[in-house]
Structures are given as structure tokens and as C-alpha cells.
Write a protein that holds these residues in place. Structure first.
Motif, PDB file in Angstrom:
ATOM      1  N   THR A   3      -0.595 -11.331 -14.932  1.00 37.26           N
ATOM      2  CA  THR A   3      -0.365 -10.290 -13.934  1.00 37.26           C
ATOM      3  C   THR A   3      -1.369 -10.443 -12.800  1.00 37.26           C
ATOM      4  O   THR A   3      -2.558 -10.643 -13.026  1.00 37.26           O
ATOM      5  CB  THR A   3      -0.509  -8.887 -14.564  1.00 37.26           C
ATOM      6  N   ARG A  63      -5.908  -5.559  -6.336  1.00 40.04           N
ATOM      7  CA  ARG A  63      -5.130  -4.658  -7.194  1.00 40.04           C
ATOM      8  C   ARG A  63      -4.289  -3.668  -6.378  1.00 40.04           C
ATOM      9  O   ARG A  63      -3.332  -3.098  -6.897  1.00 40.04           O
ATOM     10  CB  ARG A  63      -6.065  -3.899  -8.143  1.00 40.04           C
ATOM     11  N   GLU A  64      -4.653  -3.461  -5.124  1.00 40.12           N
ATOM     12  CA  GLU A  64      -3.863  -2.595  -4.257  1.00 40.12           C
ATOM     13  C   GLU A  64      -2.639  -3.310  -3.684  1.00 40.12           C
ATOM     14  O   GLU A  64      -1.739  -2.673  -3.142  1.00 40.12           O
ATOM     15  CB  GLU A  64      -4.735  -2.078  -3.110  1.00 40.12           C
ATOM     16  N   ARG A  65      -2.614  -4.617  -3.783  1.00 37.83           N
ATOM     17  CA  ARG A  65      -1.507  -5.401  -3.239  1.00 37.83           C
ATOM     18  C   ARG A  65      -0.359  -5.429  -4.234  1.00 37.83           C
ATOM     19  O   ARG A  65      -0.499  -4.987  -5.384  1.00 37.83           O
ATOM     20  CB  ARG A  65      -2.000  -6.811  -2.901  1.00 37.83           C
ATOM     21  N   PRO A  66       0.823  -5.925  -3.827  1.00 41.61           N
ATOM     22  CA  PRO A  66       1.971  -5.973  -4.754  1.00 41.61           C
ATOM     23  C   PRO A  66       1.603  -6.644  -6.078  1.00 41.61           C
ATOM     24  O   PRO A  66       0.954  -7.693  -6.103  1.00 41.61           O
ATOM     25  CB  PRO A  66       2.998  -6.793  -3.972  1.00 41.61           C
ATOM     26  N   ARG A  67       2.036  -6.035  -7.152  1.00 40.12           N
ATOM     27  CA  ARG A  67       1.666  -6.458  -8.506  1.00 40.12           C
ATOM     28  C   ARG A  67       2.862  -7.158  -9.161  1.00 40.12           C
ATOM     29  O   ARG A  67       3.977  -6.613  -9.180  1.00 40.12           O
ATOM     30  CB  ARG A  67       1.252  -5.227  -9.308  1.00 40.12           C
ATOM     31  N   VAL A  68       2.635  -8.344  -9.709  1.00 39.92           N
ATOM     32  CA  VAL A  68       3.698  -9.144 -10.318  1.00 39.92           C
ATOM     33  C   VAL A  68       3.229  -9.615 -11.690  1.00 39.92           C
ATOM     34  O   VAL A  68       2.069  -9.998 -11.862  1.00 39.92           O
ATOM     35  CB  VAL A  68       4.049 -10.364  -9.435  1.00 39.92           C
ATOM     36  N   GLU A  79       6.267 -18.851  -3.829  1.00 36.92           N
ATOM     37  CA  GLU A  79       6.163 -17.413  -4.090  1.00 36.92           C
ATOM     38  C   GLU A  79       5.719 -17.101  -5.510  1.00 36.92           C
ATOM     39  O   GLU A  79       5.193 -16.016  -5.776  1.00 36.92           O
ATOM     40  CB  GLU A  79       7.511 -16.732  -3.804  1.00 36.92           C
ATOM     41  N   THR A  87      -1.360 -10.778  -8.062  1.00 41.34           N
ATOM     42  CA  THR A  87      -0.641 -10.626  -6.798  1.00 41.34           C
ATOM     43  C   THR A  87      -0.311 -12.015  -6.260  1.00 41.34           C
ATOM     44  O   THR A  87      -1.097 -12.960  -6.444  1.00 41.34           O
ATOM     45  CB  THR A  87      -1.474  -9.815  -5.782  1.00 41.34           C
TER      46      THR A  87
END
Length: 380
Positions: free
Chosen positions: A138, A97-102, A187, A140
Motif C-alpha cells: 500500500t 499518506r495524504e495523497r491517493p492511496r493504492v 501507473e 501512493t
């Protein structure tokens, strides 16, 4: 027929294989079995009227659970990445959850969608056409984590292991699927922890699942807890035995991968309780539904009201949700008294078009033949 209680049938004791039979085809006049009904009660499709939603509510999204829903604690759940990598990683849900969120809209469809409509019928989960849903996932991206671990140049497959455990066709196993390294590094592939803006539900893979846009549902491993890179092709059951398109039992087959193009009609009017045949009042009617493909964006949808004898172009809504989400289509029709069979077929940018007739294979996979919706328009 022997049972597990008939101990005289097992001179050396029963084995795991004794509870799990081989794959088979239904006999010509064989009806749906109690075992298939049991599967259908656990695994549900989308109610077709829910095609009206751009994003499928979680409770209406199709569901397939191979074994049992495992009991996992999000607070302690850890994902490990190992095998043919430079360094092994262990990350918690909090770390992810601390990593980039997409967030991405992705249409998921079961590879067996349409199986129960085939003749002869492969005996398994008896899907008609409802094994689909379109949700907002949602999480990462997976690729940065794999690059952080350092992918060995000789690695060919990435194996994902879920926490669900069972026996299938005599083989005890954790649910495992592999992706070729190139596909795992796309990606758009996500490690997802939310669905439609809320934490994943237990049946949808909580606390963590894989989302592989464009691929059939078997690739979207739920309850994922480990990722292993391998320098040899993965020969686990779900890759090498299941989810392969075969003409007969001896055919090694080809793997099921990307979703074939499909369009579904949202049934108009109102239904008969048992048959689901539709009753529609005479007059102007907007037919609509959804279309998708995992190979390339949908570029055209055609509609039939006479069971495929003639086709008319439908209007497609803009693809605002991205290449991996379904698109709404619509078509104006004036319904006069009579009996009709409605259907729709999609064409994608790769040139693939839905067939009107069945494309039979032994497992009932990737069967995207055109849906049939029977409609009666009564005289007033």
C-alpha cells in the motif's frame, strides 16, 4: 591471505577495497563458504509450505538486505525529488499518506533466485528456489509525483537512493538503482509505506520503499529517501556492474529487468529433517503451487512427476489478484509406491516457458530452471 590486522601488508594504510573482493566462481568441488552461510543467515527465503498462502505473511516473505538495516524515523523521514525536473520537491511520509492511496498484490522475486543450483556456482547469496513472496503493498503512485515535479524532456533515467550504505566489490556506495523514465512513469509503480495492511517492517524498507511490479527485487529500492532524474544513463554500481547477465568477466552483459516465468511446487507429504526429501502416502494427492511472470500473465502450468520426461497440464485459479501477483495452480495425481521427482513449469502470454536445464550466467541471475522435488512413496 592478509587481514586488516596485518598492518605491514598495507604500507600506505588499508583502503575500503581491502575488505571487499572481486566476484568469482566456486571451484568444482568447493562447498558453501562461511561467508555465504553468513549471508544466508541474514537473508532468508520463503518456507515452501507457505506457498499455501495467497498473500505471504510478512515474516515468511523472502528477504535480501545488501548492507545494514538503517535507523530511520518515520516522523522526520523526507523524500526529495530533484535533478532534471522543473521544480524540486520534498515530501514527508505524512504528505505521502495524504495523497491517493493504492493497494496492489505484487510478487517479488530476487534476481539471484536459483543461483546456488548452478554449475559452476557463482559465489554470492546462495539462493535455492525460495527467494520469492507475494504481498499486498500500500502506498501512493509514483507517476503523479514525477509529473508534479515536471520531468525534463531530456531525462532518460530516474535514480532511486536508499539509506543503506556499504561496500561491494571494492566500491563504497549507497544502494542506488535506476529505472528508465518510461518505466518509472508506469501507473502501477508505488511508493509503499505499508505491507499486508501494516506499516512496513524495518527489514522490508520502513518507512518507505519502491515497488516496481514485474521487475526483479533489486529494482524495489528500500529505505528510499531521494529520487533524481538524469539526462544521461545512470552508471552506478547496481546498474552498470551488478545485476547484469554475463557469460564471462569481460562480457559487458545485459541488464536484469523483468521476472522470468516460474512455477513452484508446494512440496507434498512430510520432510526428512536434513535433506528435505518428501515422504508421501500412496493414493490420491492434489499437487499445487504458485506461478508468476513479470513479462506477461501466466497462461499455462504443466506438471511432471518423472523429472521432466513427461508433462501434464495443471488447472490455474483465476487471476483475481491482478497481473503482477502469483496464481495458484493444482493437479490431481495418484501416487503409487516408488521414487519420484516433481516439478512444474509456467508459460506466460508472451510465449516464454521455463527451461528444464540451467541457463548459466556468471552472476547467477534470472535462473528460472524447473524446480526438482524428490518424493518417496513407501509401500504400505
Amino acid at each position: 591471505m592478509t587481514t586488516l590486522d596485518d598492518r605491514t601488508s598495507y604500507p600506505t594504510g588499508p583502503t575500503v577495497a581491502d575488505v571487499s573482493g572481486p566476484s568469482r566462481l566456486a571451484e568444482p568441488d568447493e562447498t558453501i563458504s562461511a561467508e555465504e552461510l553468513q549471508l544466508a543467515a541474514r537473508n532468508h527465503g520463503i518456507p515452501l509450505e507457505a506457498l499455501r498462502y495467497d498473500v505471504t505473511p510478512a515474516g515468511l516473505h523472502y528477504l535480501l538486505i545488501h548492507y545494514d538495516i538503517p535507523e530511520l524515523d518515520p516522523a522526520t523521514h523526507t523524500l526529495t525529488i530533484g535533478g532534471a525536473v522543473d521544480r524540486q520537491l520534498a515530501v514527508t511520509l505524512a504528505d505521502l499518506r495524504e495523497r491517493p492511496r493504492v493497494t496492489r498484490q505484487v510478487t517479488l522475486e530476487c534476481a539471484g533466485n536459483g543461483r546456488a543450483l548452478l554449475h559452476p556456482r557463482p559465489v554470492s547469496q546462495p539462493w535455492l528456489v525460495e527467494a520469492v513472496g507475494n504481498a499486498e503493498w500500500t502506498g501512493t503512485p509514483l507517476a503523479p509525483l514525477l509529473r508534479e515535479a515536471g520531468v525534463d524532456p531530456d531525462a532518460v533515467d530516474v535514480v532511486f537512493t536508499g539509506a543503506d550504505h556499504g561496500v561491494e566489490r571494492g566500491i563504497e556506495q549507497d544502494y542506488q538503482r535506476a529505472l528508465p523514465v518510461a518505466d518509472a512513469l508506469r501507473e502501477e509503480v508505488l511508493l509503499a509505506y505499508e505491507m499486508n495492511g501494516a506499516p512496513l517492517l524495518p527489514q522490508h524498507g520502513a518507512p518507505l520503499r519502491l515497488i516496481v511490479p514485474g521487475w526483479y527485487g533489486m529494482a524495489h529500492v528500500k529505505w528510499v529517501h531521494s529520487i533524481e532524474l538524469r539526462t544521461e544513463p545512470f552508471e552506478g554500481y547496481q546498474n552498470a556492474v551488478a545485476y547484469r547477465v554475463r557469460r564471462d568477466a569481460d562480457d559487458p552483459g545485459v541488464p536484469v529487468t523483468r521476472i522470468e516465468p516460474r512455477a513452484l511446487v508446494r512440496p507434498p507429504g512430510f520432510p526428512d529433517f536434513m535433506s528435505r526429501r518428501r515422504v508421501l502416502r500412496p493414493g490420491s494427492c492434489t499437487l499445487d503451487g504458485r506461478a508468476w511472470s513479470g513479462h506477461a500473465p501466466v497462461v499455462a502450468v504443466e506438471v511432471t512427476t518423472d523429472g521432466g520426461q513427461s508433462w501434464s497440464p495443471a488447472e490455474l485459479d483465476p487471476a483475481d489478484a491482478g497481473d503482477f501477483a502469483w496464481r495458484r495452480w493444482r493437479h490431481e495425481w495418484v501416487a503409487s509406491p516408488g521414487r519420484y521427482v516433481l516439478g512444474a513449469r509456467a508459460t506466460d502470454a508472451s510465449g516464454r516457458t521455463q527451461p528444464v536445464e540451467q541457463q548459466w550466467n556468471r552472476g547467477g541471475f534470472a535462473n528460472n530452471m524447473v524446480q526438482r522435488v524428490e518424493v518417496v512413496v513407501p509401500a504400505e
